[in-house]
Design an enzyme around this catalytic site. Structure first.
Site, PDB file in Angstrom:
ATOM      1  CE  LYS A 203      35.219 -38.567   8.306  1.00  0.00           C
ATOM      2  NZ  LYS A 203      36.430 -38.044   7.645  1.00  0.00           N
TER       3      LYS A 203
ATOM      4  CB  SER B  73      39.357 -40.146   8.693  1.00  0.00           C
ATOM      5  OG  SER B  73      38.872 -38.933   8.117  1.00  0.00           O
TER       6      SER B  73
ATOM      7  CB  SER C 169      40.303 -38.064   5.201  1.00  0.00           C
ATOM      8  OG  SER C 169      41.372 -38.311   6.081  1.00  0.00           O
TER       9      SER C 169
END
Length: 492
Positions: free
Chosen positions: A97, A173, A197
């Site tokens: 990420k 997210s 998330s």
């Protein structure tokens, strides 16, 4: 109830093997000399190039490619031929990420202003994975500064689409991380979880997601949202993959995988929380199908694994809301500024050598109200934040005390009360875990109206192996694995 959104489904394409390979599969293929790390890495990079930005509603899962990925793969192949294996991930690519530092690629946190921000260090979780032989392939799109948990939109890459229906949200997210795995751009990915998330994007991509206990994983080298809640966790295809991966990203300190394997679910007691289903506000028919599928899975869990089930009426929606409170999210701006000030990094020409959050939000996907609220927050420490932190710690102790007093090892509940929609793809009760630092594992259990659904298994903080053991049992009773729509030819 709102009617289900109309969907224009594409003609199904047979799934590519790259969309089904697990880490264990790739390890075996390299051990048996059927594939090299370079071939595997090139295949994933080729798929990213051809499919991530294709079509009228592109997936937009990937932000930056590590230009050294092929070189690292060749080096791992050379080591293998020489009889040296670094560890269980030797030659395995993974995606990171884009708020997690990985030397060689920008760490953008989804913000356009950080496109040229290149930390010179690896986050400890990345360093441990490289030490085990893993290869950073690319970075994944995310909700900007990890703020939104129901969609993934950034000012650097735009919106990540749901692979099951590109008109729908991928969740957030860590939506880029989950879609990258589901699309066959990597076998596994790192995400971060502040409030659902990891588990949220995982369920909406038909994958397994693991949020480890907060204190078990280093947060160094990760652009923060709220240090009291941020945790790094993997998203992959199987409970085995994410358990092994999580062990390796923590340097093997916890032995979660081996302990989970040695745990007999028949010696555990669980509670099935059904009140999170009541948070659904979508189609009643979809909600009913999800509940029926979850009920059947739980019944199979009891039948096949003889795990003990008991009720826990004390842990209702009011308890979750009023006792298991969050951090208040008042520490975001200060924490981001501290990260940018303290992290050694190279800045590309034209970039402020010490940017601040205020500098970066001139171009942002964050809504203006959030930006203004964060900018107006008092510097830390302050009395309001200290009080919120104290309430949060009290809630964590209350959860542990409740489970211990009632002799309950794990909680099982729907990961999301509704399937993904065009405007959101959220979670049902993620705060039970994220607000307390407890571990949670999302496991896909099937589809409703063509969209994936799943169950979350949560244990008390520090009891990760119990959550993983029961998650593996849930996985085992699911009749049909959830598969994303095929992308690319079967030989691609």
């Amino acid at each position: 109830m709102n009617p289900p959104p109309s969907r224009q489904k594409s003609t199904p394409v047979e799934i590519s093997p790259w969309q089904s390979y697990t880490v264990a599969d790739l390890r075996r293929l390299m051990d048996e000399r059927e594939l090299t790390s370079e071939q595997i890495t090139r295949a994933y990079l080729d798929r990213i190039q051809h499919y991530d930005s294709a079509g009228p509603r592109p997936l937009n899962a990937i932000v930056d490619i590590d230009p050294a990925a092929i070189d690292h793969a060749r080096a791992r192949d050379h080591e293998r031929r020489s009889g040296r294996l670094r560890g269980p991930l030797h030659g395995i690519p993974f995606v990171v990420k884009t708020n997690i530092c990985a030397a060689g690629v920008p760490t953008t946190a989804g913000n356009h202003g950080l496109a040229g921000y290149r930390p010179s260090i690896d986050a400890p979780v990345v360093r441990e994975l490289r030490a085990a032989g893993g290869i950073v392939l690319a970075t994944a799109n995310m909700s900007e500064f990890a703020w939104h948990g129901t969609f993934t939109t950034s000012s650097i890459r735009g919106t990540t689409a749901n692979i099951f229906d590109t008109a729908c949200s991928a969740g957030g997210s860590s939506g880029g991380s989950s879609v990258a795995v589901a699309a066959g751009f990597a076998p596994i990915a790192l995400g971060t979880d502040s409030c659902g998330s990891v588990v949220g994007p995982a369920v909406h991509a038909g994958l397994v997601g693991f949020r480890p206990s907060s204190a078990a994983v280093s947060r160094d080298g990760v652009v923060p949202l709220s240090p009291a809640q941020d945790v790094v966790g993997p998203i992959g295809r199987t409970v085995r993959d994410i358990a092994e991966f999580a062990d390796l990203m923590t340097g093997g300190r916890h032995s979660w995988f081996t302990t989970a394997q040695a745990t007999d679910p028949a010696n555990l007691t669980f509670t099935y929380l059904t009140w999170p289903f009541d948070t659904a506000d979508g189609c009643a028919e979809d909600s009913a199908q999800l509940r029926a599928l979850a009920d059947a899975t739980v019944a199979a869990l009891v039948r096949d694994f003889r795990i003990n089930r008991t009720e826990l009426p004390e842990l209702d929606a009011d308890f979750a809301r009023d006792i298991l409170t969050d951090s208040g999210w008042t520490d975001a701006r200060t924490s981001i500024d501290l990260f940018l000030a303290r992290t050694p990094a190279r800045h590309e020409p034209g970039m402020d050598t010490r940017p601040t959050f205020a500098d970066l939000v001139s171009t942002t996907a964050l809504d203006r109200a959030t930006v203004e609220r964060w900018l107006a927050a008092d510097p830390l420490p302050n009395a309001a934040h200290d009080a919120a932190s104290a309430r949060q710690r009290a809630g964590s102790h209350a959860l542990t005390d409740l489970l211990t007093r009632r002799g309950i090892d794990v909680l099982v509940y729907p990961t999301a009360a509704d399937i993904a929609r065009p405007d959101r793809a959220g979670t049902a009760a993620a705060g039970i875990s994220s607000n307390t630092g407890a571990p949670s594992v999302q496991v896909p259990i099937g589809t409703v109206n063509g969209m994936p659904v799943g169950l979350t298994v949560t244990a008390a903080p520090g009891r990760d192996s119990r959550a993983l053991a029961v998650a593996a049992a849930v996985e085992a009773v699911v009749a049909e694995p959830v598969r994303a729509p095929g992308i690319g030819h079967t030989s691609s």
